[in-house]
Write a protein that holds these residues in place. Structure first.
Motif, PDB file in Angstrom:
ATOM      1  N   GLU A   4       0.616  -0.712  -0.262  1.00 50.36           N
ATOM      2  CA  GLU A   4      -0.045  -0.023  -0.031  1.00 50.36           C
ATOM      3  C   GLU A   4       1.224   1.603  -0.075  1.00 50.36           C
ATOM      4  O   GLU A   4       1.702   0.999   0.725  1.00 50.36           O
ATOM      5  N   PRO A   5       0.359   2.221  -0.544  1.00 50.36           N
ATOM      6  CA  PRO A   5       1.189   4.055  -0.875  1.00 50.36           C
ATOM      7  C   PRO A   5       1.176   4.651   0.410  1.00 50.36           C
ATOM      8  O   PRO A   5       0.166   4.100   1.432  1.00 50.36           O
ATOM      9  N   GLU A   6       1.854   4.914   0.877  1.00 45.55           N
ATOM     10  CA  GLU A   6       1.733   5.598   2.141  1.00 45.55           C
ATOM     11  C   GLU A   6       0.629   6.670   2.009  1.00 45.55           C
ATOM     12  O   GLU A   6       0.500   6.996   1.070  1.00 45.55           O
ATOM     13  N   GLY A   7       0.422   6.613   3.471  1.00 44.77           N
ATOM     14  CA  GLY A   7      -1.283   7.318   3.235  1.00 44.77           C
ATOM     15  C   GLY A   7      -2.944   6.776   2.704  1.00 44.77           C
ATOM     16  O   GLY A   7      -3.526   7.640   1.691  1.00 44.77           O
ATOM     17  N   ALA A   8      -2.629   5.578   2.333  1.00 42.85           N
ATOM     18  CA  ALA A   8      -3.842   5.255   1.408  1.00 42.85           C
ATOM     19  C   ALA A   8      -4.743   4.977   2.528  1.00 42.85           C
ATOM     20  O   ALA A   8      -6.014   4.679   1.167  1.00 42.85           O
ATOM     21  N   GLU A   9      -4.677   4.951   3.496  1.00 46.01           N
ATOM     22  CA  GLU A   9      -5.869   4.848   4.372  1.00 46.01           C
ATOM     23  C   GLU A   9      -6.810   6.285   4.106  1.00 46.01           C
ATOM     24  O   GLU A   9      -7.473   6.280   4.546  1.00 46.01           O
ATOM     25  N   ARG A  10      -6.168   7.123   3.400  1.00 39.27           N
ATOM     26  CA  ARG A  10      -6.810   8.634   3.490  1.00 39.27           C
ATOM     27  C   ARG A  10      -7.605   8.834   2.103  1.00 39.27           C
ATOM     28  O   ARG A  10      -8.329   9.781   1.882  1.00 39.27           O
ATOM     29  N   TRP A  11      -6.877   8.066   1.311  1.00 34.31           N
ATOM     30  CA  TRP A  11      -8.165   8.039   0.414  1.00 34.31           C
ATOM     31  C   TRP A  11      -9.209   6.690   0.527  1.00 34.31           C
ATOM     32  O   TRP A  11      -9.270   5.847   0.614  1.00 34.31           O
ATOM     33  N   LEU A  12     -10.218   7.030  -0.925  1.00 33.79           N
ATOM     34  CA  LEU A  12     -11.636   5.963  -0.944  1.00 33.79           C
ATOM     35  C   LEU A  12     -11.722   5.977  -2.259  1.00 33.79           C
ATOM     36  O   LEU A  12     -11.460   7.069  -3.197  1.00 33.79           O
ATOM     37  N   HIS A  13     -11.348   4.754  -2.239  1.00 35.42           N
ATOM     38  CA  HIS A  13     -11.696   4.557  -3.932  1.00 35.42           C
ATOM     39  C   HIS A  13     -13.392   4.152  -4.094  1.00 35.42           C
ATOM     40  O   HIS A  13     -14.269   3.745  -3.523  1.00 35.42           O
ATOM     41  N   ARG A  82     -22.639  14.495  -3.244  1.00 36.21           N
ATOM     42  CA  ARG A  82     -22.647  14.081  -1.995  1.00 36.21           C
ATOM     43  C   ARG A  82     -23.780  12.544  -1.801  1.00 36.21           C
ATOM     44  O   ARG A  82     -23.466  12.594  -0.099  1.00 36.21           O
ATOM     45  N   ALA A  83     -24.519  11.717  -2.590  1.00 35.70           N
ATOM     46  CA  ALA A  83     -25.630  11.457  -2.218  1.00 35.70           C
ATOM     47  C   ALA A  83     -25.123   9.964  -1.794  1.00 35.70           C
ATOM     48  O   ALA A  83     -24.669   8.869  -0.682  1.00 35.70           O
ATOM     49  N   TRP A  84     -23.758   9.427  -3.020  1.00 32.62           N
ATOM     50  CA  TRP A  84     -22.734   8.649  -2.821  1.00 32.62           C
ATOM     51  C   TRP A  84     -22.032   8.744  -1.664  1.00 32.62           C
ATOM     52  O   TRP A  84     -21.317   7.257  -0.858  1.00 32.62           O
ATOM     53  N   LEU A  85     -20.992   9.218  -0.807  1.00 31.83           N
ATOM     54  CA  LEU A  85     -20.282  10.451   0.273  1.00 31.83           C
ATOM     55  C   LEU A  85     -20.932   9.452   0.782  1.00 31.83           C
ATOM     56  O   LEU A  85     -20.659   9.252   2.438  1.00 31.83           O
ATOM     57  N   ALA A  86     -22.603  10.057   1.780  1.00 32.57           N
ATOM     58  CA  ALA A  86     -23.832   9.760   2.630  1.00 32.57           C
ATOM     59  C   ALA A  86     -23.503   8.349   2.870  1.00 32.57           C
ATOM     60  O   ALA A  86     -23.421   7.590   4.006  1.00 32.57           O
ATOM     61  N   ASP A  87     -23.430   7.773   1.718  1.00 31.23           N
ATOM     62  CA  ASP A  87     -24.214   6.342   2.109  1.00 31.23           C
ATOM     63  C   ASP A  87     -22.537   5.574   1.758  1.00 31.23           C
ATOM     64  O   ASP A  87     -22.489   4.223   2.834  1.00 31.23           O
ATOM     65  N   HIS A  88     -21.642   5.802   2.012  1.00 32.03           N
ATOM     66  CA  HIS A  88     -20.423   5.548   2.342  1.00 32.03           C
ATOM     67  C   HIS A  88     -19.828   6.198   4.388  1.00 32.03           C
ATOM     68  O   HIS A  88     -19.043   6.504   4.054  1.00 32.03           O
TER      69      HIS A  88
END
Length: 98
Positions: A4-13, A82-88
């Protein structure tokens, strides 16, 4: 087993869902038009391959309608995001808030 690249936990696929929603935006925009001649031409333009290009080329003949479509489509895209982010599980925070 890629590392995993450094900081990968900060990203959302974010998966690509294709162009169906954008095509639906064009259809809905056409339905909302008062100018029935333009609506008829746009309905023809969105048929088959190259629909997005033909739609925008046809709208370019009316700069006011092109601007109106851009605002309409941007609002719809933001709403889907916004809906996609809320769903996650993501919720907005007030400016300056944590």
């Amino acid at each position: 087993d890629e590392e995993e690249p450094e900081g990968a936990e900060r990203w959302l696929h974010v998966p690509c869902d294709g162009s169906h929603d954008a095509y639906r935006d064009m259809e809905d925009f056409i339905t909302a038009l008062d100018d029935q001649d333009l609506a008829r031409f746009l309905n023809i333009a969105i048929q088959g391959p190259g629909a997005f290009r033909r739609f925008k080329d046809m709208l370019a003949t009316s700069p006011a309608q092109l601007q109106r479509y851009r605002l309409f489509a941007a609002e719809r895209q933001h709403g889907r995001a916004r809906a996609w982010l809320a769903d996650h599980g993501y919720r907005p925070t007030p400016p300056g808030g944590h």
